[in-house]
Design a protein around this motif. Structure first.
Motif, short mmCIF file in Angstrom:
data_model
loop_
_atom_site.label_atom_id
_atom_site.label_comp_id
_atom_site.label_asym_id
_atom_site.label_seq_id
_atom_site.Cartn_x
_atom_site.Cartn_y
_atom_site.Cartn_z
N LEU A 125 -33.76 -14.33 -16.11
CA LEU A 125 -35.00 -15.06 -16.38
C LEU A 125 -34.80 -15.84 -17.66
CD1 LEU A 125 -37.53 -12.18 -15.63
CD2 LEU A 125 -36.87 -14.03 -14.11
N ASN A 126 -34.42 -17.11 -17.55
CA ASN A 126 -34.11 -17.87 -18.76
C ASN A 126 -34.34 -19.35 -18.55
OD1 ASN A 126 -31.91 -18.67 -17.21
ND2 ASN A 126 -30.62 -17.04 -18.04
N VAL A 127 -34.03 -20.13 -19.59
CA VAL A 127 -34.25 -21.58 -19.56
C VAL A 127 -33.53 -22.20 -18.37
CG1 VAL A 127 -33.86 -23.74 -20.80
CG2 VAL A 127 -34.50 -21.69 -22.06
N PHE A 128 -32.31 -21.75 -18.12
CA PHE A 128 -31.48 -22.32 -17.07
C PHE A 128 -32.14 -22.15 -15.69
CE2 PHE A 128 -27.84 -21.85 -14.10
CZ PHE A 128 -27.27 -23.11 -14.27
N SER A 129 -32.53 -20.92 -15.35
CA SER A 129 -33.16 -20.68 -14.05
C SER A 129 -34.46 -21.47 -13.91
CB SER A 129 -33.48 -19.20 -13.87
OG SER A 129 -32.34 -18.43 -14.04
N ALA A 130 -35.28 -21.45 -14.98
CA ALA A 130 -36.56 -22.15 -14.93
C ALA A 130 -36.33 -23.65 -14.74
CB ALA A 130 -37.37 -21.89 -16.20
N SER A 131 -35.29 -24.19 -15.42
CA SER A 131 -35.01 -25.62 -15.30
C SER A 131 -34.61 -25.98 -13.88
CB SER A 131 -33.88 -26.02 -16.24
OG SER A 131 -34.27 -25.84 -17.57
N ILE A 132 -33.79 -25.14 -13.26
CA ILE A 132 -33.36 -25.44 -11.89
C ILE A 132 -34.57 -25.51 -10.95
CG2 ILE A 132 -32.13 -24.51 -9.89
CD1 ILE A 132 -30.01 -23.48 -11.72
N ILE A 133 -35.42 -24.48 -11.02
CA ILE A 133 -36.57 -24.44 -10.12
C ILE A 133 -37.52 -25.61 -10.39
CG2 ILE A 133 -38.56 -23.09 -9.40
CD1 ILE A 133 -36.25 -21.67 -8.47
N LEU A 134 -37.82 -25.84 -11.67
CA LEU A 134 -38.71 -26.96 -12.02
C LEU A 134 -38.09 -28.27 -11.58
CD1 LEU A 134 -40.14 -26.51 -15.62
CD2 LEU A 134 -41.37 -26.60 -13.47
N GLY A 135 -36.77 -28.40 -11.77
CA GLY A 135 -36.07 -29.63 -11.41
C GLY A 135 -36.22 -29.92 -9.93
N VAL A 136 -35.99 -28.90 -9.10
CA VAL A 136 -36.12 -29.10 -7.65
C VAL A 136 -37.56 -29.48 -7.31
CG1 VAL A 136 -36.01 -27.95 -5.42
CG2 VAL A 136 -34.22 -27.56 -7.10
N MET A 137 -38.52 -28.88 -8.08
CA MET A 137 -39.92 -29.18 -7.82
C MET A 137 -40.27 -30.65 -8.05
SD MET A 137 -42.48 -26.40 -9.26
CE MET A 137 -44.02 -27.07 -8.76
N ARG A 141 -45.38 -33.80 -14.96
CA ARG A 141 -45.60 -32.73 -13.99
C ARG A 141 -44.90 -31.45 -14.44
NH1 ARG A 141 -46.84 -29.44 -10.95
NH2 ARG A 141 -46.62 -29.25 -8.70
N ALA A 142 -43.67 -31.58 -14.94
CA ALA A 142 -42.89 -30.40 -15.31
C ALA A 142 -43.47 -29.72 -16.55
CB ALA A 142 -41.43 -30.78 -15.53
N VAL A 143 -43.92 -30.52 -17.51
CA VAL A 143 -44.39 -29.91 -18.76
C VAL A 143 -45.70 -29.15 -18.52
CG1 VAL A 143 -45.83 -31.73 -19.79
CG2 VAL A 143 -44.37 -30.36 -21.24
N GLY A 144 -46.46 -29.56 -17.49
CA GLY A 144 -47.72 -28.89 -17.23
C GLY A 144 -47.61 -27.78 -16.20
N GLU A 145 -46.45 -27.62 -15.59
CA GLU A 145 -46.29 -26.62 -14.54
C GLU A 145 -46.37 -25.20 -15.15
OE1 GLU A 145 -46.38 -26.29 -11.42
OE2 GLU A 145 -45.80 -24.20 -11.59
N THR A 146 -47.13 -24.34 -14.50
CA THR A 146 -47.43 -23.05 -15.10
C THR A 146 -46.80 -21.87 -14.36
OG1 THR A 146 -49.54 -23.95 -15.76
CG2 THR A 146 -49.31 -21.57 -15.85
N MET A 147 -47.05 -21.82 -13.07
CA MET A 147 -46.69 -20.61 -12.31
C MET A 147 -45.18 -20.36 -12.35
SD MET A 147 -48.81 -18.68 -11.07
CE MET A 147 -48.31 -17.02 -10.72
N VAL A 148 -44.40 -21.42 -12.16
CA VAL A 148 -42.95 -21.26 -12.12
C VAL A 148 -42.42 -20.71 -13.44
CG1 VAL A 148 -40.79 -22.55 -12.10
CG2 VAL A 148 -42.50 -22.96 -10.34
N VAL A 149 -42.85 -21.31 -14.54
CA VAL A 149 -42.31 -20.86 -15.83
C VAL A 149 -42.83 -19.46 -16.18
CG1 VAL A 149 -41.76 -23.09 -16.79
CG2 VAL A 149 -44.05 -22.21 -17.06
#
Lengths: 270, 288
Positions: free
Chosen positions: B142-154, B211-219
């Motif tokens: 659970l880290n920046v890398f995983s969150a970035s990948i998921i947010l990126g795909v989003m 969109r990414a900066v406001g995304e809540t659930m994923v992060v």
């Protein structure tokens, strides 16, 4: 056609309002830890007593107690005993708070299945969560950095853990803060170096439960108050609970009510 | 009679627009009214530039630097993944794919935008995070890398569909002129078409950022939630949005902690407002 519809809607509204007016309204607010217990028991109670309408709000223990002092609620849910200051405020306002224990709550310490450490003292827990101990080898385990997992600081679970295990100390800022008991259990199960904590009702097969001060968390050790990380949950009323309020609290304390308490992940009263 | 009907219709649409604006103003008013009182106790400088977030401690501290850095870290990470993917698929759809393939691929990419964010979060937590932990031999996945990948795909669909619009609206005579000068297909795309569409592409990137900066659930589910400044992409972090979501439920209404969460909301609002304004500026430039 349209007129008829309007009449039907009005009739339904009237019936609804009159039914509402007849019911005994019980209002309670306070601790979000007690909230699931209050909600589940209230639903069961209202099924049996359709003339009672129980409305439940959260807000936190402090909010519930303040509402009881102001006379806006019948029941204040609290995850801790009332503080002396709050007692004095009540007396000054002519309120006589009466405590009813409704459930017990225990918090288990979890580690990964592969971790050989099987017991921790409260002192060691504090050292881990404040960052003084950072490796399992200092606790008789393998040479593995400890991944500290905690709950969001506003949760009731964090509140007990912080009070009972840390004595109010700050959790190290590099700790992972997860938003639910389930998230903690899942993460601990996936992380070999992890330590986390969750309510007794949330333990799964994927994690190992560590004893604290050599006492294994269980229904029995929470009920006889030997397990260090446990507490009582309360409902406070003004004076002795009477009428609908009294029968609602009696229902929660009854075997049927305590069964619901256990279903919600808490420990039944003795 | 007819004119009356026309007028009525106009007024109804006018009211609808007015109501939407009123909602917007009410939200802004609300967050500022609840959030600004914090700054009577905590200075703005302390709030933004110190790293010390202990809102419920006996001596509460409200230094949100780690949260701000956390938000920016996962968002920039997401853009690093989403821009190449989104722009690449936009170029493929607009310039390379035949019309049949285009009709097949476009809806599939846009379908990504329809997946609820909690599903992305669940996927990241249950599947991606354990994999990341094993691949890189980390303490936690659970880290920046995983969150970035998921947010990126989003945010790929946002960047892809907006960039594709921009590329498609480049007049075909630019392509023809480039080809006529003897340029190859890739030279035409990268030297002629993409530069002509650059404002639209920039705009898509900015909207993806918002969109990414406001995304809540994923992060909240994947970033780990440690309120410290990450020193590597493999450390957990705690963005502004997940702090608000995790802590709001249990705060006492009106106390400092409650106000501090609204102050975070103000900050987030200003960040997205700024990116939207810049995007609007870039977009109006393109039209000219």
């Amino acid at each position: 056609m349209k007129v008829r519809n309007v009449i039907i809607i009005l009739a339904i509204l009237l019936i609804g309002v009159s039914a509402f007016a007849k019911t005994n309204k019980v209002v309670c607010s306070g601790s979000t830890t007690v909230l699931p217990i209050a909600q589940a028991t209230a639903e069961a109670f209202m099924d049996k007593n359709p003339n009672v309408n129980i409305s439940i709000r959260g807000g936190g223990s402090g909010v519930g107690i303040a509402a009881l002092q102001n006379g806006t609620v019948h029941i204040a849910n609290s995850s801790r005993p009332m503080k002396t200051k709050e007692m004095n405020q009540c007396r000054a306002k002519g309120i006589a708070p009466t405590a009813y224990a409704v459930a017990l709550d225990g918090i288990a310490i979890l580690t990964h299945k592969s971790n050989p450490v099987s017991n921790l003292t409260v002192k060691q827990l504090k050292a881990i969560y404040t960052g003084a101990i950072k490796n399992w080898k200092d606790l008789g385990g393998p040479n593995l950095p400890i991944v500290v997992i905690s709950r969001d600081v506003a949760s009731g679970t964090f509140e007990v853990f912080n009070e009972k295990a840390l004595g109010g100390a700050k959790v190290i800022s590099s700790a992972l803060l997860l938003a639910s008991n389930n998230a903690v259990v899942t993460s601990v199960a996936d992380t070999p170096g992890a330590i986390g904590y969750a309510g007794l009702g949330y333990l799964g097969d994927g994690v190992k439960t560590v004893s604290v001060n050599n006492i294994v968390p269980s229904k029995a050790t929470v009920q006889n108050d030997t397990y260090p990380l446990s507490r009582k949950l309360y409902m406070y009323t003004n004076g002795k609970a009477k009428g609908a309020v009294g029968s609602y609290i009696a229902f929660i304390q009854s075997p049927a009510g305590q069964k619901i308490v256990e279903n919600e992940g808490f420990v039944a009263l003795k | 009679m007819k004119t009356l009907k026309e007028k009525l219709f106009q007024y109804i649409t006018y009211l609808a627009a007015l109501f939407t604006i009123l909602c917007m103003l009410a939200i802004i008013f609300g967050i500022f009214r609840e959030g600004l009182p914090l700054f009577r106790v905590v200075s703005l400088k302390q709030f933004i530039f110190t790293n010390n977030w202990y809102p419920t401690h006996a001596e509460p501290a409200f230094g949100a630097l780690a949260l701000i850095v956390g938000s920016l870290a996962v968002t920039l990470g997401a853009l690093l993944i989403a821009v190449p993917l989104g722009l690449g698929s936009a170029i493929f759809i607009s310039e390379i794919a035949g019309s049949k393939l285009r009709e097949a691929i476009k809806p599939i990419i846009e379908l990504l935008a329809g997946i609820p964010s909690v599903v992305y979060g669940l996927f990241g937590m249950a599947f991606l995070a354990p994999l990341v932990r094993q691949w890189f031999n980390l303490d936690t996945g659970l880290n920046v890398f995983s969150a970035s990948i998921i947010l990126g795909v989003m945010i790929v669909p946002i960047i892809s569909s907006l960039s594709e619009d921009a590329l498609s609206s480049v007049p075909s005579n630019i392509r023809e002129a480039s080809m006529a000068l003897g340029a190859t297909r890739s030279e035409t795309i990268f030297r002629a078409v993409v530069p002509a569409a650059r404002n639209g592409i920039l705009c898509s990137v900015l909207l993806g950022f918002g969109r990414a900066v406001g995304e809540t659930m994923v992060v909240l589910m994947v970033a780990g939630g440690a309120a410290n400044i990450p020193t590597s992409i493999f450390e957990p972090t705690r963005p502004i949005t997940s702090t608000i979501a995790a802590e709001m439920g249990e705060t006492v209404v009106g106390d400092l902690h409650y106000q501090s969460l609204f102050a975070l909301a103000i900050l987030l609002f200003l960040i997205t407002l700024a990116t939207n304004l810049i995007a609007e500026l870039v977009f109006s430039n393109r039209r000219r």
